[in-house]
Scaffold this motif. Structure first.
Motif, short mmCIF file in Angstrom:
data_model
loop_
_atom_site.label_atom_id
_atom_site.label_comp_id
_atom_site.label_asym_id
_atom_site.label_seq_id
_atom_site.Cartn_x
_atom_site.Cartn_y
_atom_site.Cartn_z
N ALA A 27 -12.85 -12.10 7.38
CA ALA A 27 -11.72 -11.64 8.18
C ALA A 27 -10.49 -12.52 7.92
O ALA A 27 -9.37 -12.02 7.81
N VAL A 28 -10.71 -13.83 7.81
CA VAL A 28 -9.60 -14.74 7.53
C VAL A 28 -9.02 -14.46 6.14
O VAL A 28 -7.80 -14.47 5.94
N GLU A 29 -9.90 -14.21 5.17
CA GLU A 29 -9.43 -13.89 3.82
C GLU A 29 -8.59 -12.61 3.82
O GLU A 29 -7.59 -12.50 3.09
N THR A 30 -8.95 -11.65 4.66
CA THR A 30 -8.16 -10.42 4.77
C THR A 30 -6.77 -10.73 5.28
O THR A 30 -5.77 -10.22 4.77
N LEU A 31 -6.66 -11.59 6.30
CA LEU A 31 -5.36 -11.97 6.83
C LEU A 31 -4.56 -12.76 5.81
O LEU A 31 -3.33 -12.61 5.71
N MET A 32 -5.24 -13.60 5.03
CA MET A 32 -4.55 -14.39 4.02
C MET A 32 -3.91 -13.50 2.94
O MET A 32 -2.90 -13.86 2.34
N LYS A 33 -4.51 -12.33 2.72
CA LYS A 33 -3.93 -11.40 1.73
C LYS A 33 -2.53 -10.97 2.11
O LYS A 33 -1.73 -10.61 1.24
N ALA A 34 -2.23 -11.01 3.41
CA ALA A 34 -0.91 -10.59 3.87
C ALA A 34 0.16 -11.64 3.62
O ALA A 34 1.33 -11.40 3.89
N CYS A 35 -0.25 -12.80 3.10
CA CYS A 35 0.70 -13.90 2.88
C CYS A 35 1.09 -14.06 1.42
O CYS A 35 1.90 -14.94 1.09
N VAL A 36 0.52 -13.25 0.53
CA VAL A 36 0.79 -13.39 -0.90
C VAL A 36 1.15 -12.02 -1.48
O VAL A 36 0.79 -10.98 -0.93
N PRO A 37 1.88 -12.00 -2.62
CA PRO A 37 2.24 -10.71 -3.23
C PRO A 37 1.02 -9.92 -3.65
O PRO A 37 0.00 -10.49 -4.05
N THR A 38 1.12 -8.61 -3.56
CA THR A 38 0.02 -7.75 -3.98
C THR A 38 0.00 -7.64 -5.50
O THR A 38 1.06 -7.74 -6.14
N PRO A 39 -1.17 -7.43 -6.11
CA PRO A 39 -1.23 -7.25 -7.57
C PRO A 39 -0.34 -6.10 -8.05
O PRO A 39 0.27 -6.18 -9.13
N THR A 40 -0.25 -5.03 -7.26
CA THR A 40 0.58 -3.89 -7.67
C THR A 40 2.05 -4.27 -7.73
O THR A 40 2.77 -3.90 -8.67
N SER A 41 2.54 -5.03 -6.74
CA SER A 41 3.95 -5.43 -6.75
C SER A 41 4.22 -6.42 -7.89
O SER A 41 5.30 -6.40 -8.48
N LEU A 42 3.25 -7.26 -8.22
CA LEU A 42 3.41 -8.17 -9.35
C LEU A 42 3.49 -7.40 -10.65
O LEU A 42 4.25 -7.76 -11.56
N GLY A 43 2.71 -6.31 -10.73
CA GLY A 43 2.75 -5.49 -11.92
C GLY A 43 4.09 -4.80 -12.10
O GLY A 43 4.52 -4.54 -13.23
N ARG A 44 4.79 -4.52 -10.98
CA ARG A 44 6.12 -3.92 -11.06
C ARG A 44 7.21 -4.95 -11.25
O ARG A 44 8.38 -4.62 -11.36
N LYS A 45 6.80 -6.24 -11.29
CA LYS A 45 7.73 -7.37 -11.40
C LYS A 45 8.69 -7.42 -10.21
O LYS A 45 9.83 -7.85 -10.32
N LYS A 46 8.19 -6.97 -9.06
CA LYS A 46 8.91 -7.07 -7.79
C LYS A 46 7.93 -7.61 -6.75
O LYS A 46 7.43 -6.86 -5.92
N PRO A 47 7.63 -8.92 -6.82
CA PRO A 47 6.62 -9.49 -5.92
C PRO A 47 6.96 -9.23 -4.45
O PRO A 47 8.09 -9.46 -4.02
N ALA A 48 5.99 -8.74 -3.73
CA ALA A 48 6.15 -8.49 -2.30
C ALA A 48 4.78 -8.53 -1.64
O ALA A 48 3.79 -8.06 -2.19
#
Length: 240
Positions: free
Chosen positions: A94-115
């Motif tokens: 559950a903590v790892e799931t919340l931590m995902k909200a603090c870093v850019p998603t792989p999809t946004s990195l692939g678009r070169k627009k980290p979010a």
């Protein structure tokens, strides 16, 4: 309380979604969903407004405040996690799931627009505390451990800052810009930050830079006024 009433009780949940691909777009698909074991005991909702006053020359007088704009809503809550009955790694997952909200998603990195993912807290039919936002703060306190060191209980304190965007069709990079407002710069401001607040996309800071003949988007002088153009027109998803 009867079993029927307990069974119908609404459970709170947090949903992580892909960030929008363009200004005015809606969040993308669901990345993860965390159904809370225990409903929060307290929800703290906040919102700020920004005012500007022209200094008065008379000691007994004060100028009328001028409304500049309002800040996003913020929602703060504590999430309690307990795995003592199962003795598994559900707390850490559950903590790892919340931590995902603090870093850019792989999809946004692939678009070169980290979010980072957009987060939505939902609890029953509540509307004032249910909005799309980004996780602005997360802290985790582990309070109980198994004999092998596995965390069995944790309290996660988090804050969600509203990140809703305007209706589709607004384009900071084209269309008329006759309507505008001014923003008084404070310490820590940058054009990227202003662009995110105004348009929902930090990458279009050049719109504000062009309107103010600014070369350095970071070096803003506190106390100075910056013109923030209003926008109309279609959005093509790329900054000019």
């Amino acid at each position: 309380m009867s079993p029927a009433v307990r069974a119908s009780r609404a459970r709170a949940q947090l949903t992580l979604k892909e960030p929008p691909t363009a200004v005015g777009a809606k969040p993308g698909g669901v990345i993860a969903r965390l159904n809370l074991q225990f409903n929060p005991s307290t929800l703290q909702l906040g919102k700020t407004t920004e005012w500007r006053r022209t200094p008065s020359r008379m000691a007994g007088e004060s100028a009328l405040p001028e409304f500049v704009g309002s800040g996003p809503r913020t929602l703060s809550l504590d999430v309690f996690l307990d795995a003592t009955a199962r003795h598994d790694d559900s707390v850490e997952r559950a903590v790892e799931t919340l931590m995902k909200a603090c870093v850019p998603t792989p999809t946004s990195l692939g678009r070169k627009k980290p979010a980072s993912p957009w987060v939505r807290f939902e609890w029953g039919t509540a509307r004032s505390t249910s909005f799309d936002g980004v996780l602005s703060n997360l802290s985790v306190s582990y309070t109980l451990f198994d004999v092998d060191g596995t965390p069995l209980r944790a309290t996660c304190s988090l804050s969600i800052e509203e990140a809703s965007v305007g209706p589709a069709g607004q384009n900071p990079t084209s269309g008329a810009r006759t309507a505008r407002r001014t923003h008084t710069v404070v310490a820590g401001d940058s054009l990227a930050m202003l662009a995110w607040r105004e348009y929902g996309d930090a990458t279009v800071w050049r719109v504000i830079a062009e309107a103010n003949d600014i070369d350095d988007p970071i070096a803003l002088v506190p106390g100075s006024e910056v013109v923030v153009p209003a926008v109309r027109g279609g959005y093509d998803g790329e900054a000019s």
